[in-house]
Design a protein around this motif. Structure first.
Motif, PDB file in Angstrom:
ATOM      1  N   GLY A   1      -1.239  -2.902  -3.700  1.00 20.44           N
ATOM      2  CA  GLY A   1      -1.879  -1.926  -2.835  1.00 20.44           C
ATOM      3  C   GLY A   1      -2.789  -1.034  -3.643  1.00 20.44           C
ATOM      4  O   GLY A   1      -2.662  -0.932  -4.871  1.00 20.44           O
TER       5      GLY A   1
ATOM      6  N   ASN B   1       0.829  -1.202   0.000  1.00 21.94           N
ATOM      7  CA  ASN B   1       0.000   0.000   0.000  1.00 21.94           C
ATOM      8  C   ASN B   1       0.866   1.255   0.000  1.00 21.94           C
ATOM      9  O   ASN B   1       0.515   2.267  -0.620  1.00 21.94           O
TER      10      ASN B   1
ATOM     11  N   VAL C   1      -4.160   5.420   1.389  1.00 20.67           N
ATOM     12  CA  VAL C   1      -4.296   3.967   1.400  1.00 20.67           C
ATOM     13  C   VAL C   1      -5.758   3.566   1.509  1.00 20.67           C
ATOM     14  O   VAL C   1      -6.511   4.106   2.315  1.00 20.67           O
TER      15      VAL C   1
END
Length: 311
Positions: free
Chosen positions: A137, A107, A144
């Motif tokens: 990710g 991520n 994120v």
């Protein structure tokens, strides 16, 4: 605000500090201790050294080979096994006197490439790392997307899509399941398949070099690999439809991927067309540590201690 990012791996811990313009002002790496308390102390020591060097206190983001469980607040799924079961963000926060943000290292890669890398200017970035394993990710608006279970982007442990008869039940993954994407499109999987068909090479780069020399086994292995990669990424596009897919890891350095993949994706993407760009990463091995720093986005402000108090 200065931002420090830490890439915490099984063998090394690396810290990078970025200034307000996103420019690197400090970098250092040390070996990773195989002990939880010693790992915390090593991270805290790097932070203090950076702040002594820059004269500025920074926010702290950490990328780890695992995730912090939303249910327990403790690390899980880490191959640095001494981290598992530990409330790492809370323990480090107490040591450093500020909030610490932790995310999966894949991520962090996606965030880095979305801010100023291969996905710069795009809203939704899928960052796929093809190396020894196969992680990924998701970054949305430079942040994120980990999901409620902390496993957003874990495409490598879904089954290979649209398997042929000879592919079905042909591989075993360390996660305990059969036929995971990781076992086919990682660098390890590419080499495994080539050797299973009689070839000999140590990396995907070597296989492609043999293909350029006209080696028929290498040509066939690359054909299987690129079709499997197309199926795997089409699966992501059908589900997530990202604005761009950024590839990282050693396999991302195979230039032929970007030549052959676009023509194959429409075969598997719903509707028979695909405008999704698939690009190489811009920051290479530094993407993870830079992305950890960017876990604190522009405009966010951590509650930071004074430099005097941190000494």
């Amino acid at each position: 605000m200065y931002r420090s990012g830490i890439d915490l791996g099984g063998t090394k811990i690396e810290l990078v500090t970025l200034n307000e313009q996103g420019e690197e002002v400090f970098r250092k790496r040390v070996p990773t201790p195989k002990d939880y308390r010693a790992t915390l102390e090593a991270v805290a020591s790097l932070v203090k050294e950076s702040e002594a060097h820059t004269g500025r206190v920074s926010s702290i983001g950490i990328g780890i080979p695992g995730v912090v469980s939303a249910l327990t607040g403790r690390v899980k799924n880490s191959n640095a096994v001494w981290l598992n079961g530990q409330p790492m963000d809370k323990d480090l926060g107490a040591m450093l006197g500020r909030e610490v943000r932790i995310a999966n290292d894949a991520n962090c890669f996606a965030v880095s490439e979305s801010v100023d890398g291969g996905g710069a200017g795009k809203r939704l970035v899928f960052g796929a790392i093809l190396g020894t394993g196969c992680g990924a990710g998701i970054a949305i608006n430079h942040k994120v997307h980990g999901g409620g279970n902390g496993i957003g982007g874990e495409w490598g442990h879904n089954p290979l899509p649209w398997m042929t008869a000879d592919e079905f039940n042909s591989t075993r993954c360390f996660c305990g399941n059969a036929d995971c994407i990781e076992t086919f499109v990682s660098g390890t999987g590419f080499v495994r398949d080539f050797r299973a068909h009689g070839g000999e090479a140590a990396s995907g780069i070597e296989i492609v070099a043999l293909m350029a020399q006209g080696d028929p086994l290498a040509e066939a292995a690359f054909g299987r690999f690129i079709d499997r990669l197309a199926r795997s990424l089409a699966h992501v596009i059908n589900l997530l439809d990202p604005d761009v897919i950024v590839l990282g890891g050693g396999v991302s350095n195979i230039d032929e991927i970007y030549e052959y993949l676009p023509a194959l994706l429409p075969k598997y993407v719903l509707g028979g067309e695909c405008a999704t760009e698939v690009v190489k990463n811009r920051h290479g091995a530094s993407s993870g540590v830079r992305g950890a720093a960017w876990l604190w986005a522009p405009g966010e402000q951590a509650a930071l201690p004074s430099l005097l108090a941190s000494k």
